[in-house]
Design a protein around this motif. Structure first.
Motif, mmCIF file in Angstrom:
data_model
loop_
_atom_site.group_PDB
_atom_site.id
_atom_site.type_symbol
_atom_site.label_atom_id
_atom_site.label_comp_id
_atom_site.label_asym_id
_atom_site.label_seq_id
_atom_site.Cartn_x
_atom_site.Cartn_y
_atom_site.Cartn_z
ATOM 1 N N ILE A 203 -4.620 57.768 -74.171
ATOM 2 C CA ILE A 203 -4.229 56.522 -73.499
ATOM 3 C C ILE A 203 -4.156 55.407 -74.531
ATOM 4 N N ALA A 204 -2.960 54.916 -74.773
ATOM 5 C CA ALA A 204 -2.757 53.794 -75.687
ATOM 6 C C ALA A 204 -3.013 52.494 -74.923
ATOM 7 N N VAL A 205 -3.814 51.626 -75.497
ATOM 8 C CA VAL A 205 -4.239 50.408 -74.792
ATOM 9 C C VAL A 205 -3.898 49.177 -75.608
ATOM 10 N N SER A 206 -3.784 48.052 -74.925
ATOM 11 C CA SER A 206 -3.478 46.792 -75.603
ATOM 12 C C SER A 206 -4.742 46.056 -76.013
ATOM 13 N N ASP A 207 -5.834 46.245 -75.274
ATOM 14 C CA ASP A 207 -7.104 45.580 -75.570
ATOM 15 C C ASP A 207 -8.199 46.632 -75.477
ATOM 16 N N LEU A 208 -8.657 47.113 -76.633
ATOM 17 C CA LEU A 208 -9.587 48.240 -76.661
ATOM 18 C C LEU A 208 -10.896 47.922 -75.958
ATOM 19 N N ALA A 209 -11.455 46.748 -76.184
ATOM 20 C CA ALA A 209 -12.737 46.406 -75.581
ATOM 21 C C ALA A 209 -12.642 46.390 -74.057
ATOM 22 N N GLU A 210 -11.554 45.842 -73.534
ATOM 23 C CA GLU A 210 -11.379 45.757 -72.084
ATOM 24 C C GLU A 210 -11.219 47.151 -71.468
ATOM 25 N N SER A 211 -10.445 48.010 -72.103
ATOM 26 C CA SER A 211 -10.229 49.345 -71.564
ATOM 27 C C SER A 211 -11.486 50.202 -71.675
ATOM 28 N N ARG A 212 -12.208 50.077 -72.776
ATOM 29 C CA ARG A 212 -13.455 50.830 -72.916
ATOM 30 C C ARG A 212 -14.445 50.434 -71.831
ATOM 31 N N ALA A 213 -14.531 49.152 -71.535
ATOM 32 C CA ALA A 213 -15.436 48.693 -70.483
ATOM 33 C C ALA A 213 -15.032 49.254 -69.124
ATOM 34 N N PHE A 214 -13.722 49.322 -68.861
ATOM 35 C CA PHE A 214 -13.239 49.844 -67.577
ATOM 36 C C PHE A 214 -13.680 51.286 -67.381
ATOM 37 N N TYR A 215 -13.418 52.143 -68.369
ATOM 38 C CA TYR A 215 -13.719 53.565 -68.204
ATOM 39 C C TYR A 215 -15.214 53.869 -68.345
ATOM 40 N N VAL A 251 -3.020 50.065 -79.553
ATOM 41 C CA VAL A 251 -1.715 49.859 -80.185
ATOM 42 C C VAL A 251 -1.327 48.390 -80.191
ATOM 43 N N GLY A 252 -2.122 47.551 -79.551
ATOM 44 C CA GLY A 252 -1.870 46.119 -79.567
ATOM 45 C C GLY A 252 -1.028 45.635 -78.405
ATOM 46 N N GLU A 253 -0.894 44.352 -78.317
ATOM 47 C CA GLU A 253 -0.169 43.712 -77.221
ATOM 48 C C GLU A 253 1.322 43.606 -77.524
ATOM 49 N N GLY A 254 2.086 43.381 -76.458
ATOM 50 C CA GLY A 254 3.506 43.130 -76.609
ATOM 51 C C GLY A 254 4.367 44.363 -76.723
ATOM 52 N N LYS A 255 3.783 45.549 -76.548
ATOM 53 C CA LYS A 255 4.566 46.776 -76.622
ATOM 54 C C LYS A 255 4.942 47.245 -75.222
ATOM 55 N N PRO A 256 5.974 48.100 -75.102
ATOM 56 C CA PRO A 256 6.375 48.576 -73.775
ATOM 57 C C PRO A 256 5.239 49.301 -73.065
#
Length: 324
Positions: A203-215, A251-256
């Motif tokens: 899973i490619a994410v734009s904000d690693l800290a936010e996604s790690r907290a979610f899962y 992968v950072g923000e602003g990507k598809p």
């Protein structure tokens, strides 16, 4: 029983998002979802401690399921790719309507569910492969023998994977399914064939800290030490439930964003509790808490921070599959 639960839970995989005030909604296959406040816990019925827990203790399957949506014209090629080239176990499909099936393939105790047809309100952008944007960008499957894998691809009339040997002695190859979705094949000594040790989900994410907290905090998956991916050249952060591991990488923000090509499903004991805990954390809802008419299946569809579907399904005792 786990296989039966997972099979029934596949029925609602192509449900369309619905407004909370709607009482019913027809899925693309003709099944009816019934939305009712009676399905949810009443305000004040749950304690603060209950609401703040993760969903982990609700899991009743030793894996997570993955569903894969694709354009309908690729159906025959997709079935051949997953059951012949990748050699996933072919399971009995679910006949949704007279003309539509949910195609099921087995990976250990879990499944990869193949769903022909795409939803117009979800985004499908796999350009750039695993690093091209956010969302579920690849699946990882493991096998004990690269020669056997190559033979299977060639027998299925497909180009053989090209393997690269990593420093740890494992072999890796990246291929794409007929609808353009990347599959990472890992050859590992002692691995079960047919990838029956389980599956990895990249899973490619734009904000690693936010996604790690979610899962970690909401879903409740076990957080493992980060690992370096020798093929993609990224650091992956693993989150595991039994046979299934999610690999988050930034992968950072602003990507598809791809929010439709694949999603994650959890078979749970209490979908209403998952719904309540999501509401407490203000997790975005893709499809409100509902019951699939005629199947005693209660589901809620949620979005992770990048819009990846996290789908919680509860199979009731009066379901058709539970009575088989």
């Amino acid at each position: 029983m786990q296989l039966r639960l997972a099979s029934l839970a596949a029925i609602a995989l192509t449900s369309a998002p619905i407004a909370a005030q709607d009482s019913t909604q027809t899925t693309p296959e003709g099944a009816l979802l019934e939305v009712s406040e009676d399905l949810a816990y009443a305000e004040g019925e749950l304690t603060q401690a209950q609401l703040e827990q993760s969903t982990r203790e609700l899991f009743i399957q030793d894996s997570m399921n993955v569903f894969r949506r694709f354009p309908r014209e690729h159906t025959a090629d997709m079935v051949r790719f997953y059951t012949e080239a990748l050699a996933l176990r072919s399971l009995s499909p679910i006949q949704l309507t007279s003309t539509q099936q949910m195609i099921l393939t087995g990976v250990g105790s879990g499944q990869v569910k193949l769903s022909a047809g795409q939803q117009g309100n979800r985004s499908y952008d796999l350009s750039g492969g695993a690093l091209g944007g956010t969302g579920i960008r690849f699946l990882t499957l493991s096998y004990p023998d690269s020669v056997r894998v190559v033979e299977r691809f060639e027998t299925a009339g497909l180009a053989a994977p090209e393997f690269t040997r990593a420093d740890d002695g494992s072999c890796w190859a990246m291929v794409t399914d007929p609808a353009g979705f990347p599959i990472q094949i890992v050859i590992r000594e002692g691995a079960a064939d047919n990838s029956d040790d389980g599956i990895g989900v990249g899973i490619a994410v734009s904000d690693l800290a936010e996604s790690r907290a979610f899962y970690r905090d909401f879903v409740g998956l076990s957080e493992l030490e980060p690992v370096e991916d020798p093929v993609l050249g990224v650091t992956k952060y693993p989150y595991r439930h039994a046979e299934t591991t999610l690999y988050l990488y930034e992968v950072g923000e602003g990507k598809p964003a791809d929010t439709g090509s694949a999603g994650i499903q959890y078979v749970v004991s209490d979908a209403a509790m998952a719904n309540a805990r999501a509401a407490h954390r203000q997790v975005p809802v893709q499809t409100p808490l509902n019951r699939l008419r005629g199947f005693d299946l209660t589901t809620v569809w949620l979005d992770d921070p990048d819009g990846v579907t996290n789908y919680f399904a509860q199979v009731g005792p009066n379901s058709r599959t539970a009575q088989d």
